[in-house]
Design a protein around this motif. Structure first.
Motif, PDB file in Angstrom:
ATOM      1  N   VAL A   1      57.160  68.515  27.585  1.00 48.77           N
ATOM      2  CA  VAL A   1      57.380  67.045  27.888  1.00 48.77           C
ATOM      3  C   VAL A   1      57.924  66.731  26.828  1.00 48.77           C
ATOM      4  O   VAL A   1      56.316  66.014  25.919  1.00 48.77           O
ATOM      5  CB  VAL A   1      57.658  66.569  29.213  1.00 48.77           C
ATOM      6  CG1 VAL A   1      58.268  65.407  29.699  1.00 48.77           C
ATOM      7  CG2 VAL A   1      57.617  67.694  30.215  1.00 48.77           C
ATOM      8  N   ALA A   2      58.823  66.268  26.271  1.00 52.34           N
ATOM      9  CA  ALA A   2      58.712  65.525  25.275  1.00 52.34           C
ATOM     10  C   ALA A   2      58.209  64.340  25.179  1.00 52.34           C
ATOM     11  O   ALA A   2      57.674  63.653  26.362  1.00 52.34           O
ATOM     12  CB  ALA A   2      60.041  64.582  24.798  1.00 52.34           C
ATOM     13  N   GLY A   3      56.786  63.722  24.074  1.00 52.38           N
ATOM     14  CA  GLY A   3      55.925  62.646  24.626  1.00 52.38           C
ATOM     15  C   GLY A   3      54.985  62.746  24.746  1.00 52.38           C
ATOM     16  O   GLY A   3      54.410  63.875  24.847  1.00 52.38           O
ATOM     17  N   HIS A   4      54.233  61.989  24.957  1.00 52.23           N
ATOM     18  CA  HIS A   4      52.861  62.103  25.459  1.00 52.23           C
ATOM     19  C   HIS A   4      52.142  61.007  26.082  1.00 52.23           C
ATOM     20  O   HIS A   4      52.979  59.994  26.844  1.00 52.23           O
ATOM     21  CB  HIS A   4      51.591  62.197  24.155  1.00 52.23           C
ATOM     22  CG  HIS A   4      51.785  62.707  23.440  1.00 52.23           C
ATOM     23  ND1 HIS A   4      51.827  64.326  23.467  1.00 52.23           N
ATOM     24  CD2 HIS A   4      52.768  62.972  21.890  1.00 52.23           C
ATOM     25  CE1 HIS A   4      51.826  64.429  21.682  1.00 52.23           C
ATOM     26  NE2 HIS A   4      52.533  63.921  21.117  1.00 52.23           N
ATOM     27  N   GLY A   5      51.059  60.867  27.115  1.00 61.75           N
ATOM     28  CA  GLY A   5      51.093  59.531  28.212  1.00 61.75           C
ATOM     29  C   GLY A   5      51.032  60.448  29.569  1.00 61.75           C
ATOM     30  O   GLY A   5      51.740  61.163  29.554  1.00 61.75           O
ATOM     31  N   VAL A   6      51.265  58.704  30.369  1.00 61.20           N
ATOM     32  CA  VAL A   6      51.565  58.931  31.370  1.00 61.20           C
ATOM     33  C   VAL A   6      52.337  59.558  32.079  1.00 61.20           C
ATOM     34  O   VAL A   6      52.859  60.974  32.952  1.00 61.20           O
ATOM     35  CB  VAL A   6      50.763  57.913  32.341  1.00 61.20           C
ATOM     36  CG1 VAL A   6      51.071  57.351  33.692  1.00 61.20           C
ATOM     37  CG2 VAL A   6      49.450  56.919  31.660  1.00 61.20           C
ATOM     38  N   ALA A   7      53.869  58.965  31.455  1.00 66.69           N
ATOM     39  CA  ALA A   7      55.202  59.538  31.806  1.00 66.69           C
ATOM     40  C   ALA A   7      55.480  60.808  32.041  1.00 66.69           C
ATOM     41  O   ALA A   7      55.728  61.936  32.407  1.00 66.69           O
ATOM     42  CB  ALA A   7      55.909  58.739  31.078  1.00 66.69           C
ATOM     43  N   SER A   8      54.691  61.422  30.137  1.00 68.25           N
ATOM     44  CA  SER A   8      55.162  62.711  30.284  1.00 68.25           C
ATOM     45  C   SER A   8      54.312  63.496  30.602  1.00 68.25           C
ATOM     46  O   SER A   8      54.552  64.762  32.143  1.00 68.25           O
ATOM     47  CB  SER A   8      54.539  62.990  28.763  1.00 68.25           C
ATOM     48  OG  SER A   8      55.486  62.715  27.729  1.00 68.25           O
ATOM     49  N   ALA A   9      52.807  63.246  31.444  1.00 73.62           N
ATOM     50  CA  ALA A   9      51.988  64.265  32.724  1.00 73.62           C
ATOM     51  C   ALA A   9      52.950  63.812  33.793  1.00 73.62           C
ATOM     52  O   ALA A   9      52.489  64.746  34.938  1.00 73.62           O
ATOM     53  CB  ALA A   9      50.636  63.084  32.320  1.00 73.62           C
ATOM     54  N   LEU A  10      53.139  62.566  34.325  1.00 74.24           N
ATOM     55  CA  LEU A  10      54.218  62.337  35.894  1.00 74.24           C
ATOM     56  C   LEU A  10      55.120  63.513  35.691  1.00 74.24           C
ATOM     57  O   LEU A  10      55.305  64.529  36.687  1.00 74.24           O
ATOM     58  CB  LEU A  10      54.788  61.172  36.164  1.00 74.24           C
ATOM     59  CG  LEU A  10      53.187  60.240  35.892  1.00 74.24           C
ATOM     60  CD1 LEU A  10      53.655  59.249  36.226  1.00 74.24           C
ATOM     61  CD2 LEU A  10      52.219  60.363  37.576  1.00 74.24           C
ATOM     62  N   MET A  11      55.790  63.681  34.468  1.00 76.10           N
ATOM     63  CA  MET A  11      56.830  64.740  34.509  1.00 76.10           C
ATOM     64  C   MET A  11      56.390  66.095  34.848  1.00 76.10           C
ATOM     65  O   MET A  11      56.821  67.107  35.208  1.00 76.10           O
ATOM     66  CB  MET A  11      57.493  64.439  32.774  1.00 76.10           C
ATOM     67  CG  MET A  11      59.065  65.611  33.187  1.00 76.10           C
ATOM     68  SD  MET A  11      59.947  65.657  34.835  1.00 76.10           S
ATOM     69  CE  MET A  11      60.625  63.933  34.345  1.00 76.10           C
ATOM     70  N   THR A  12      55.267  66.581  33.895  1.00 74.37           N
ATOM     71  CA  THR A  12      54.971  68.094  33.847  1.00 74.37           C
ATOM     72  C   THR A  12      54.544  68.818  35.784  1.00 74.37           C
ATOM     73  O   THR A  12      54.310  69.496  35.700  1.00 74.37           O
ATOM     74  CB  THR A  12      53.853  68.146  33.180  1.00 74.37           C
ATOM     75  OG1 THR A  12      52.950  67.163  33.599  1.00 74.37           O
ATOM     76  CG2 THR A  12      53.943  67.372  31.840  1.00 74.37           C
ATOM     77  N   ALA A  13      53.957  66.861  36.244  1.00 74.14           N
ATOM     78  CA  ALA A  13      53.517  67.357  37.452  1.00 74.14           C
ATOM     79  C   ALA A  13      54.175  67.633  38.308  1.00 74.14           C
ATOM     80  O   ALA A  13      54.600  68.323  39.100  1.00 74.14           O
ATOM     81  CB  ALA A  13      52.800  65.926  37.926  1.00 74.14           C
TER      82      ALA A  13
END
Length: 427
Positions: free
Chosen positions: A226-238
């Motif tokens: 997922v583009a980027g890092h951090g919480v937003a990207s982690a939520l998208m991977t979930a």
């Protein structure tokens, strides 16, 4: 006029706040009375002391804002008193004015070295005294403002530290939850085996790897970035983990149930197109991701995959040679009319398929050189004899050695599928 420092209020004059207390220290009773009369007339609270020791005792009980002290006094002179005054522990600054008949530059230097802020020559002129007091008030006002701002800053930093500690704890738990998305890091299929690596660069990241069974003789392996890092990207991977779930086939967008009740899979390129439509219409997000999805036949070794912006997958043949597959392709979630083309290959016994994120190929050495595909070929060759989790562990060590540090600047993830022999006893 009040003379007790405790009873006077802060008196505004000309927009300024006057100090609450001025201490006059002089062994001359007449000199003290003259100065006190002027100070009382201007609204100051005045405390008197006939000697430096007496002044220090009073200062320890009720620290004054301003001290006006004679230079020449018995027992302890003004310079010694000033040094002792500066050594006292107090919460605010005390402005020190030294009374002296000395006007030579050497004496002034001595006074400044002792900690004096200003000087008045005797006999004291009222206008000059008032000017010195005004200067002292400006210094004290600035000091108070600075103290107040520092107190606010300290309080804010403490609040931020508390919030950071809470967030840090939450992110640590989030990293554990993200790692739990990769439920299995290794599985043996009786002739073939698959190994997974997921190492976020921070607390949480945007990489995801996994696999799920399609039927008795086929599996699907995937890698997402997922583009980027951090919480937003982690939520998208979930969220994406749910779309490619290995535990809930009915929620997996790649799978469908045939009329005979047997699960099958849509071609990888169609799954990429479906995820692209979901990203652009239903998820309502500005985020996009790269994808490598491979449909692998455990019996024939046939592989059908789609490369949607993800780094090129590598096939390492049994003889050690390496070839890269794919055409690049568009990331998922950027273009409504994006077309995703399939790539096919066949693995022979002893071959293996390696899929990695750009955290591997774009790993930088201390001099700024990227590992790139040539470095990956070298890495695959160097670890040719290692299998499964041992290979993944060696991969991390080699990347850390290449990058010159243990912490990576980007998430590192990989999938290794090793085709050792066709699967037998297929139902």
């Amino acid at each position: 006029m009040p003379t007790a420092c405790e009873s006077i209020s802060v008196i505004p004059e000309g927009g300024r706040l006057l100090p609450r207390c001025v201490m006059v220290v002089d062994d001359s009773r007449l000199q003290r009375r003259i100065l006190s009369a002027l100070l009382n007339r201007w609204g100051y609270c005045v405390e008197e002391a006939e000697s430096a020791p007496q002044a220090l005792e009073k200062c320890s009980i009720n620290p004054p804002d301003i001290v006006i002290s004679d230079w020449m006094m018995p027992q302890m002179n003004g310079l010694e008193f000033c040094r002792a005054f500066r050594r006292m522990q107090r919460d605010t600054y005390g402005y020190f004015i030294l009374l002296t008949s000395k006007s030579q530059s050497l004496e002034v230097v001595q006074g400044l070295d002792a900690g004096a802020d200003d000087f008045l020559t005797k006999p004291v002129n009222g206008d000059e005294l008032r000017a010195r007091l005004n200067a002292g008030e400006r210094v004290l006002s600035m000091e108070k403002e600075l103290v107040d701002k520092n107190a606010l800053l300290t309080s804010t930093l403490q609040e931020l530290q508390t919030l950071y500690d809470s967030l840090d704890s939450d992110l640590t738990e989030a990293r554990k939850l993200q790692q739990s998305l990769v439920r299995e890091r290794f599985r043996d299929f009786g002739g073939s085996q698959i190994s997974l690596l997921l190492r976020p660069s921070g607390h949480v990241g945007g990489d995801l790897v996994g696999f799920f069974p399609i039927n008795a003789h086929r599996i699907a392996a995937f890698a997402i970035d997922v583009a980027g890092h951090g919480v937003a990207s982690a939520l998208m991977t979930a969220r994406l983990a749910g779309f490619l779930s290995s535990t809930s086939p009915d929620q997996n967008v790649a799978l469908f149930e045939s009329e005979y009740g047997i699960y099958d899979a849509h071609p990888p390129e169609e799954v990429a197109a479906q995820l692209n439509a979901l990203m652009l219409t239903e998820l309502e997000t500005e985020t996009y991701f790269t994808l490598l999805l491979a449909d692998i036949d455990l019996v024939s070794g046939d592989v059908r995959l789609v490369q949607a912006g993800h780094p090129y997958p590598a096939v390492q043949r049994a003889d050690g040679s390496v070839e890269f597959l794919g055409r690049g392709g568009h990331p998922v979630g950027l273009f409504p009319e994006a077309r995703f083309e399939p790539v096919v290959t066949r693995l022979a016994p002893g071959d293996r398929l390696f899929i990695s994120s750009d955290g591997v190929t774009e790993c930088e050495s201390p001099d700024g050189k990227m590992l790139d595909t040539d470095g990956l070929v070298d890495l695959l060759g160097r670890n040719r004899s290692l299998r499964g989790p041992d290979f993944m562990e060696s991969l991390v060590w080699d990347l850390a050695r290449f990058g010159g540090e243990q912490e990576f600047s980007d998430d590192v993830s990989a999938v290794l599928f090793e085709f050792n022999a066709p699967k037998c006893n297929v139902d």
